[in-house]
Write a protein that holds these residues in place. Structure first.
Motif, PDB file in Angstrom:
ATOM      1  N   PRO A  33     -25.389  12.081  13.769  1.00 31.54           N
ATOM      2  CA  PRO A  33     -26.622  12.784  14.162  1.00 31.54           C
ATOM      3  C   PRO A  33     -27.370  13.330  12.957  1.00 31.54           C
ATOM      4  O   PRO A  33     -26.833  13.437  11.857  1.00 31.54           O
ATOM      5  CB  PRO A  33     -26.100  13.918  15.044  1.00 31.54           C
ATOM      6  N   THR A  34     -28.605  13.696  13.185  1.00 30.29           N
ATOM      7  CA  THR A  34     -29.375  14.410  12.167  1.00 30.29           C
ATOM      8  C   THR A  34     -28.961  15.879  12.184  1.00 30.29           C
ATOM      9  O   THR A  34     -28.418  16.365  13.179  1.00 30.29           O
ATOM     10  CB  THR A  34     -30.880  14.308  12.453  1.00 30.29           C
ATOM     11  N   PRO A  35     -29.199  16.622  11.099  1.00 33.48           N
ATOM     12  CA  PRO A  35     -28.879  18.053  11.115  1.00 33.48           C
ATOM     13  C   PRO A  35     -29.660  18.776  12.206  1.00 33.48           C
ATOM     14  O   PRO A  35     -30.771  18.371  12.577  1.00 33.48           O
ATOM     15  CB  PRO A  35     -29.319  18.522   9.727  1.00 33.48           C
ATOM     16  N   GLU A  36     -29.070  19.846  12.739  1.00 40.67           N
ATOM     17  CA  GLU A  36     -29.727  20.586  13.814  1.00 40.67           C
ATOM     18  C   GLU A  36     -31.074  21.156  13.368  1.00 40.67           C
ATOM     19  O   GLU A  36     -31.988  21.311  14.188  1.00 40.67           O
ATOM     20  CB  GLU A  36     -28.818  21.727  14.289  1.00 40.67           C
ATOM     21  N   THR A  37     -31.199  21.458  12.087  1.00 40.29           N
ATOM     22  CA  THR A  37     -32.453  22.020  11.582  1.00 40.29           C
ATOM     23  C   THR A  37     -33.518  20.947  11.363  1.00 40.29           C
ATOM     24  O   THR A  37     -34.657  21.271  11.030  1.00 40.29           O
ATOM     25  CB  THR A  37     -32.194  22.760  10.258  1.00 40.29           C
ATOM     26  N   THR A  75     -34.521  21.448  -2.474  1.00 40.37           N
ATOM     27  CA  THR A  75     -35.499  21.852  -1.456  1.00 40.37           C
ATOM     28  C   THR A  75     -35.070  21.376  -0.080  1.00 40.37           C
ATOM     29  O   THR A  75     -35.146  22.117   0.911  1.00 40.37           O
ATOM     30  CB  THR A  75     -36.887  21.287  -1.799  1.00 40.37           C
ATOM     31  N   TRP A  76     -34.612  20.124   0.018  1.00 41.07           N
ATOM     32  CA  TRP A  76     -34.130  19.593   1.300  1.00 41.07           C
ATOM     33  C   TRP A  76     -32.945  20.408   1.819  1.00 41.07           C
ATOM     34  O   TRP A  76     -32.852  20.689   3.014  1.00 41.07           O
ATOM     35  CB  TRP A  76     -33.727  18.129   1.154  1.00 41.07           C
ATOM     36  N   VAL A  99     -32.734  20.071   5.750  1.00 40.91           N
ATOM     37  CA  VAL A  99     -32.923  18.639   6.009  1.00 40.91           C
ATOM     38  C   VAL A  99     -31.629  17.873   5.743  1.00 40.91           C
ATOM     39  O   VAL A  99     -31.344  16.864   6.385  1.00 40.91           O
ATOM     40  CB  VAL A  99     -34.071  18.093   5.138  1.00 40.91           C
ATOM     41  N   ILE A 100     -30.840  18.335   4.769  1.00 45.11           N
ATOM     42  CA  ILE A 100     -29.536  17.745   4.484  1.00 45.11           C
ATOM     43  C   ILE A 100     -28.484  18.842   4.537  1.00 45.11           C
ATOM     44  O   ILE A 100     -28.787  20.015   4.294  1.00 45.11           O
ATOM     45  CB  ILE A 100     -29.501  17.041   3.106  1.00 45.11           C
ATOM     46  N   ARG A 131     -30.828   7.878   2.463  1.00 50.76           N
ATOM     47  CA  ARG A 131     -30.247   8.082   3.795  1.00 50.76           C
ATOM     48  C   ARG A 131     -28.733   7.884   3.762  1.00 50.76           C
ATOM     49  O   ARG A 131     -27.978   8.607   4.421  1.00 50.76           O
ATOM     50  CB  ARG A 131     -30.876   7.134   4.809  1.00 50.76           C
ATOM     51  N   SER A 132     -28.289   6.890   2.998  1.00 51.56           N
ATOM     52  CA  SER A 132     -26.854   6.608   2.940  1.00 51.56           C
ATOM     53  C   SER A 132     -26.089   7.757   2.314  1.00 51.56           C
ATOM     54  O   SER A 132     -25.084   8.235   2.856  1.00 51.56           O
ATOM     55  CB  SER A 132     -26.607   5.312   2.160  1.00 51.56           C
TER      56      SER A 132
END
Length: 357
Positions: A166-170, A224-225, A230-231, A310-311
């Motif tokens: 999944p993507t991070p909740e944020t 920053t991400w 974001v990560i 992304r990887s």
């Protein structure tokens, strides 16, 4: 003794004319180089046509995206698997998915974590389960969910969805990550343009900027991400990946500018922004671009850089050899162009100094 006046002697000599001598009319100077109405007409037609063509390319790649050669896992009994593959080819098209069969759902999950699959469908006694990877592409994950829903509806069984990566909740929709990729491209162009134009002829300074600038920018973006959620961690690896993407664009821009001057920076902008960016699949997925553009985009820095980022950010088990090799190749090309431009400039300087005054 009589002196005969030769006709040519009657002409005023420009070498003897003073400041007040008659000058050539201003309108006559450079008349052969003045713009013509044909050139104006060509600009009126050509520039808008080029812009419209570029806009058409951007829009055509974004409107109604469909999967092309997307790698989809399938866990189902052999008779059901054959029927599902036939139904997929009939409804989505033979080019939409490349189906790989698995005997176990855990094997399919592991393949998704390695980015060998974009998702998987498992069919069992309890119904259909859709395995997705939103971190790879939220848009493509929805496409896989739609496939699973269609299979479940056709068989009249319940369906469930499981997000393997999944993507991070944020950043649940993945929009923050996608939005942050374009500034990486801009950073590479800005650093490369500054080195090519502002430091022209100073090779050591250009190389220093092309090495250190992307590192500073890459780790800055990664920090920053991480700060924005974001990560989830991994600032070091994401920073290095971002620096490699920025560096590939920077080095190519520096090299093209060294060889061709300001026009070379324009060529780099054309390649990186107007061609590579829409073919990268950064906002969605390379699998959602028409063939063969998605594959071609992965051979260009924005596409390879986006895949690498992304990887390392979300798929630690994925192989990164291919995108790293592509980006390293563009750095090598840029360094080669810089070397060629430097050699040509030095030869020109040597030839100019050898000409007697």
């Amino acid at each position: 003794m009589s002196t005969e006046l030769h006709p040519t002697d009657a002409r005023p000599s420009t070498a003897r004319q003073g400041p007040g001598a008659a000058r050539e009319p201003a309108g006559a100077r450079g008349a052969g180089h003045s713009p013509s109405w044909r050139l104006v007409a060509a600009m009126i037609v050509g520039v808008p046509t080029l812009v419209v063509a570029i806009a058409a390319m951007f829009v055509s790649l974004a409107v109604d995206p469909e999967p092309h050669q997307a790698l989809l896992g399938l866990v189902a009994p052999p008779p059901a698997a054959t029927a599902i593959e036939s139904a997929l080819a009939e409804r989505a098209g033979a080019d939409a998915f490349v189906v790989e069969r698995f005997t176990d759902a855990d094997d399919a999950r592991a393949a998704i974590e390695r980015r060998d699959l974009v998702g998987a469908i498992t069919v069992g006694a309890g119904g259909v389960t859709v395995l997705t990877a939103e971190a790879g592409s939220p848009v493509l994950a929805q496409v896989v969910v739609g496939v699973g829903n269609g299979i479940a509806t056709a068989q009249g069984v319940p369906v469930a969805a499981e997000s393997v990566v999944p993507t991070p909740e944020t950043d649940a929709r993945g929009t923050g990550f996608a939005a942050g990729l374009l500034p990486l491209l801009i950073a590479g162009m800005a650093l490369g343009g500054a080195a090519a134009i502002g430091l022209r002829g100073r090779v050591a300074m250009q190389a220093t900027l092309a090495v250190l600038g992307p590192l500073v920018a890459g780790f800055g973006f990664a920090a920053t991400w991480s700060w924005l959620g974001v990560i989830d961690g991994g600032v070091g690896t994401v920073g290095l990946a971002a620096a490699l993407m920025i560096g590939a664009i920077t080095w190519f821009t520096v090299g093209a500018g060294s060889l061709l001057g300001t026009a070379g920076v324009g060529v780099s902008a054309l390649v990186m922004v107007l061609i590579s960016n829409p073919l990268s699949g950064l906002a969605s997925s390379p699998y959602l671009l028409p063939a063969p553009w998605g594959t071609i985009g992965q051979w260009l820095p924005p596409g390879a850089g986006g895949t690498l980022l992304r990887s390392v950010a979300y798929f630690p088990a994925a192989s990164i050899a291919a995108p790293v090799a592509v980006l390293a190749g563009w750095i090598a090309v840029g360094a080669g162009l810089l070397a060629l431009g430097t050699v040509r400039s030095r030869r020109a300087d040597a030839a100019g100094s050898a000409v007697p005054a």
